[in-house]
Design an enzyme around this catalytic site. Structure first.
Site, PDB file in Angstrom:
ATOM      1  N   HIS A 249     -43.228  21.109 -54.663  1.00  0.00           N
ATOM      2  CA  HIS A 249     -44.184  21.314 -55.744  1.00  0.00           C
ATOM      3  C   HIS A 249     -45.450  21.994 -55.228  1.00  0.00           C
ATOM      4  CE1 HIS A 249     -47.638  19.726 -58.179  1.00  0.00           C
ATOM      5  NE2 HIS A 249     -46.878  20.182 -59.162  1.00  0.00           N
TER       6      HIS A 249
ATOM      7  N   GLU B  14     -44.793  25.636 -54.719  1.00  0.00           N
ATOM      8  CA  GLU B  14     -44.792  26.340 -56.005  1.00  0.00           C
ATOM      9  C   GLU B  14     -46.212  26.742 -56.399  1.00  0.00           C
ATOM     10  OE1 GLU B  14     -45.661  25.042 -60.247  1.00  0.00           O
ATOM     11  OE2 GLU B  14     -44.009  23.813 -59.493  1.00  0.00           O
ATOM     12  N   HIS B  15     -47.161  25.825 -56.249  1.00  0.00           N
ATOM     13  CA  HIS B  15     -48.556  26.120 -56.590  1.00  0.00           C
ATOM     14  C   HIS B  15     -49.116  27.241 -55.720  1.00  0.00           C
ATOM     15  CE1 HIS B  15     -50.254  22.697 -59.194  1.00  0.00           C
ATOM     16  NE2 HIS B  15     -48.940  22.612 -59.264  1.00  0.00           N
TER      17      HIS B  15
ATOM     18  N   GLU C 183     -54.129  15.711 -59.956  1.00  0.00           N
ATOM     19  CA  GLU C 183     -52.987  15.771 -60.870  1.00  0.00           C
ATOM     20  C   GLU C 183     -52.119  14.519 -60.720  1.00  0.00           C
ATOM     21  OE1 GLU C 183     -48.913  18.444 -61.246  1.00  0.00           O
ATOM     22  OE2 GLU C 183     -50.754  19.445 -60.573  1.00  0.00           O
TER      23      GLU C 183
END
Length: 433
Positions: free
Chosen positions: A67, A70-71, A142
């Site tokens: 993840h 991906e960012h 987040e």
């Protein structure tokens, strides 16, 4: 270029595997003004233990790397890919699942330019210490936000019951502690191992001409040099197929007004490979639809008796290496809810045997939903299975439903629904709420 024809829907899918290993699927849609593209790598949060490219030993990376990666791929040394997409009239996004990471765009203009942007920013990584440390703070916030989301905790609470010793029990984004350990080397190790074109597929659909679009993609790829193709060595997470690791019941008290209850089923049976796996998935989807859709006898009884309300939901998820089902609802009587749902599941064969009228109506309903979703470019591209079901598309699903029999559905259900595979998870209001 191979052409796969779907005469029932007057559709043609153009596909080709490029020399560098990238699998390309192009589906032209007449009458559309928009183009949608999605580039996916067979790599997700579960892939945290593997042999990095050009190394010989298995290594374990912190939870949340997929993840995090991906960012960070959107950010380059002198620009941000989001800004480039915006300049050429496209909306862009990305998402990471347990087994895949996807990057996408949607545009009504400059399809070639936006395809180039998609391929270029994903295939040209740039990571540095300063930006990574900044991102840790952003993703940390987040993660904390999701920790305060009761529905999110409810979802992962059930996964933690079904897979307590498995990476599935860990948030895709990782934890604040795990992402603090991520290094530049971790990102590059994961990128060079899993982002090779041989591990990726590109699906483009909409207002495009297939041969022209394929030429655009080949021209883009011809400008780049990639490592030689090699097998990826990943350690598939251990999955106890006996069910002995399952937590049968767990409850959590939180600041909520109403109880939430879920019944989960861990898949202990073997899922067939290739398109047979799609057939298996569609049979279990059908089984749950027959038992729990809002027109089913069981749903109407529970609803009329006040056991469930409009929050009631059910789902079946099948990905690389795992499958499970969950049936859940807000309810004033969580014990009654769980008791009744388990009884329905355990007696599915008796409840549905000989119910051919109900079954045929359900087939029509599910076929109609599939056909309706064909109006959406996003649905068509996002439902492409990649390698999981041997390249099956949304158009293959209708044929699977049409050929399905009630007896096949019930047989699949007997294999899937096992008493030792069932778990209950509840969130109850704190005393005094």
């Amino acid at each position: 270029m191979e052409i796969v024809q779907y005469p029932q829907f007057d559709e043609k899918l153009y596909r080709e595997k490029l020399d560098n290993g990238l699998e390309v699927n192009i589906l032209p849609r007449s009458g559309y003004h928009k183009t949608y593209g999605i580039l996916t790598t067979d790599y997700g949060s579960l892939d945290n233990k593997f042999v990095p490219l050009n190394k010989s030993k298995m290594e374990c990376v912190p939870d949340g790397v997929a993840h995090f990666l991906e960012h960070k791929l959107f950010e380059k040394k002198d620009h941000d890919a989001f800004d480039l997409f915006g300049h050429y009239g496209a909306d862009a996004n990305a998402f990471t699942s347990f087994t895949n990471t996807s990057y996408l765009f949607s545009t009504a203009s400059y399809p070639q330019k936006n395809l180039d942007i998609l391929l270029d920013f994903v295939q040209e990584p740039y990571f540095n210490e300063k930006s990574i440390e900044k991102e840790k703070g952003i993703i940390g916030q987040e993660i904390k936000m999701y920790e305060d989301d009761i529905d999110w905790r409810f979802y992962f609470g059930m996964l933690q019951n079904l897979y307590p010793e498995h990476p599935l029990s860990i948030d895709i984004a990782g934890t604040v502690e795990s992402i603090a350990k991520i290094t530049v080397q971790n990102l590059y190790d994961c990128y060079w191992t899993f982002y090779h074109p041989q591990n990726m597929n590109l699906f483009v659909t909409g207002a495009i001409e297939p041969k022209e679009t394929m030429n655009w993609i080949k021209e883009n790829q011809a400008k780049k040099q990639f490592m030689p193709i090699s097998d990826i060595k990943r350690a598939n997470p251990e999955n106890d197929e006996s069910g002995q690791d399952i937590i049968p019941y767990r409850m959590l008290e939180l600041d909520t007004q109403r109880p939430k209850a879920a019944v989960g089923i861990k898949g202990l049976d073997q899922v067939p490979a290739g398109r047979e796996g799609l057939i298996y998935k569609m049979r279990i989807d059908m089984l749950l639809w027959l038992l729990f859709s809002d027109t089913s006898v069981s749903y109407l009884r529970l609803y009329n008796e006040g056991v469930i309300d409009d929050s009631f939901d059910f789902m079946f998820q099948l990905e690389r290496g795992f499958h499970y089902a969950s049936i859940n609802s807000d309810t004033d009587d969580p014990q009654r809810f769980c008791h009744d749902i388990i009884a329905i599941l355990e007696n599915a064969d008796q409840l549905l045997k000989g119910q051919y009228t109900q079954f045929n109506l359900a087939k029509k309903e599910l076929i109609g939903r599939q056909i309706h979703s064909m109006n959406s470019l996003e649905s068509i591209a996002n439902q492409y299975s990649g390698r999981l079901f041997n390249g099956a598309t949304i158009f293959d699903r209708v044929a699977v439903i049409q050929e399905m029999t009630l007896e096949e559905v019930l047989t699949a259900g007997k294999e899937f629904i096992r008493s030792e595979a069932v778990s209950v998870y509840q969130i109850l209001p704190k005393e005094g709420n």
